[in-house]
Enzyme design. Structure first.
Site, PDB file in Angstrom:
ATOM      1  CG  HIS A 157      -2.021  -1.020   1.134  1.00 29.08           C
ATOM      2  ND1 HIS A 157      -3.312  -0.721   0.741  1.00 29.08           N
ATOM      3  CD2 HIS A 157      -2.020  -2.353   1.378  1.00 29.08           C
ATOM      4  CE1 HIS A 157      -4.049  -1.813   0.756  1.00 29.08           C
ATOM      5  NE2 HIS A 157      -3.288  -2.822   1.144  1.00 29.08           N
ATOM      6  CG  ASP A 365       0.439   9.133   0.419  1.00 29.57           C
ATOM      7  OD1 ASP A 365       0.458   7.960   0.819  1.00 29.57           O
ATOM      8  OD2 ASP A 365      -0.357   9.984   0.855  1.00 29.57           O
TER       9      ASP A 365
END
Length: 485
Positions: A157, A365
């Site tokens: 993730h 991110d």
């Protein structure tokens, strides 16, 4: 039909009560587990004086949940240690914050071994297993050592860092080798996929097979990009819920003579919070006429407060916000409102809808779902503007946002000025393109694509080698539509 077993560090199934407080990822995984009569396995979040491997099994809203407690030493070395003091900063390009401690690595391997041994009796021959995130990279290796031959997939993730950063990690080679025990390895973006391939090719002499798979360490795995999304339809529904509407009304009334800008992030050094505040400070400095007309609402729930780096960032933010408010506040107005608490999804939806712009400024991110939630919550007749860091994985999909370099206060200031002055026609055009992307590349498509790849669907893996301009989810949807026809 094969069962699906989901393995993650923490287990968070919807309870059926107050689901607006549960994230979209948990909702999507729970739906898949109901469909496949599966099991969600992971750490209970509790510690015990001595590890016993005792499983706590329960049924929650049609989902079978299996959790196990960890020893306090496991928690400190595996979770606070290797996961959050070593891998998290390294994978977010913060080598300066990365702690290299042999005991952390030993605890990480030990917990993954214990998880595998605890899960092994639950696995049936036809099950498919989906492991999630950086806490559990060695999971497949440990399951293979126990004789598990089922298909096992892994999804990361967070970003996968550049080859030059990975090699700064002591014993980096065994960590990467562990990924080759999976049948499918998924990343958020093409950039992370290419960084992983760069390590495999340049560090260990790996290669691509004729069918596009990766060969290294005497093993073969399929790697692809699977950009995660949100449940856009569900989030739009939540935006119209009574609680969301009450929050919207309150925020709209509070900012009736002002334009509110919103930021929502877990308090973390990867989120670019200091850079965001410095950019907002530059905006206030450069636009004297707008000082009383614009306010920033920054919601930053505390996390990992046992880790020193998180204590440091909290202290710096407190000081920076105090300085900015001290310089620019009036007796009846404060430019920055700062909240260190969590809010339900329906409450956040109301906040998003009331904000004229959202500042999403991570320094690195994997994807960033706040950006997508902000878009999904907007009023189609009067949408706000998304300002998005180029270093968020979402920037590759959300090209109609105002893309900025968060390291530049001037770029943030200029983007704020552009967003707050943008006319309705342009705001609508940008929002419509963004919403189309958020709706098409949603969390259900991401989930279904990965599960199909894990089952061995060649169409899906072929799609995951497409060019970055058309991510796998879009291509797979086209293939599925064609198949239905």
């Amino acid at each position: 039909m094969s069962r699906l077993i989901v393995v993650s560090n923490r287990v968070n199934p919807p309870s059926g009560k107050g689901e607006e407080s549960v994230g979209g990822l948990a909702m999507a995984l729970a739906a898949a587990l109901r469909e496949y009569s599966g099991i969600w396995f992971g750490w209970s979040g509790k510690t015990t004086p001595e590890f016993t491997g005792q499983l706590n099994m329960q049924r929650v809203e049609g989902v079978t949940v299996a959790t196990v407690d960890l020893e306090e030493g496991d928690y400190q070395e595996y979770y606070n240690g290797y996961a959050n003091k070593t891998l998290w900063p390294l994978f977010h390009y913060r080598v300066d914050l990365t702690a290299y401690d042999r005991s952390f690595g030993e605890g990480y391997d030990r917990v993954n071994k214990r998880f595998a041994e605890t899960l092994r009796p639950l696995i049936e021959p036809d099950d498919i297993i989906w492991v999630h995130d950086y806490h559990l990279i060695p999971m497949a290796r440990e399951l293979r050592r126990l004789g598990v031959t089922n298909r096992i997939g892994f999804f990361l993730h967070i970003p996968w860092p550049a080859h030059q950063l990975v090699v700064t990690l002591p014993r980096h080679r065994p960590l990467v080798e562990a990924l080759f025990h999976y049948d499918v390895v998924g990343f958020q973006t093409e950039e992370s996929l290419q960084a992983f391939e760069g390590y495999v090719f340049n560090e260990v002499g790996g290669e691509k097979t004729e069918d596009g798979r990766l060969r290294a360490f005497g093993q073969i795995t399929e790697a692809g990009a699977f950009p995660i999304g949100i449940d856009a339809d569900d989030f739009a529904r939540i935006t119209k819920s009574p609680r969301a509407m009450r929050v919207y009304d309150r925020m709209a009334a509070h900012s009736v003579f002002r334009k509110m800008v919103v930021g929502v992030d877990r308090l973390d050094y990867s989120k670019g919070l200091e850079e965001r505040l410095l950019g907002f400070e530059r905006f206030l400095h450069d636009h004297e006429d707008a000082r009383r007309e614009v306010m920033l609402l920054q919601i930053a729930p505390l996390s990992r407060d046992e880790v020193e780096a998180y204590q440091d960032i909290r202290s710096r933010l407190d000081g920076l916000i105090g300085r900015i408010n001290g310089a620019y506040a009036e007796m009846d107005f404060t430019p920055i409102r700062y909240l260190n608490r969590s809010y339900r999804r329906d409450e956040l939806a109301g906040v998003y809808r009331a904000a004229k712009a959202a500042l999403v400024t991570p320094l690195r991110d994997g994807m960033n779902l706040v950006a997508k939630e902000y878009v999904a919550s907007q009023n189609s007749e009067d949408p706000g503007v998304l300002i998005l860091s180029r270093f968020a994985g979402a920037a590759r999909q959300m090209k109609e946002a105002l893309i900025i370099n968060p390291n530049s206060p001037e770029e943030i200031s200029d983007a704020l000025a552009q967003a707050l002055a943008m006319d309705e026609t342009e705001r609508k055009r940008r929002w419509e393109d963004l919403m189309d992307n958020v709706t098409r590349q949603d969390v259900t498509a991401w989930r279904d694509d990965f599960v199909a790849a894990l089952k061995g669907d060649p169409t899906v893996m072929a799609a995951n080698t497409e060019t970055p301009d058309e991510p796998a989810v879009t291509t797979v949807k086209k293939a599925l539509v064609g198949a239905k026809k």
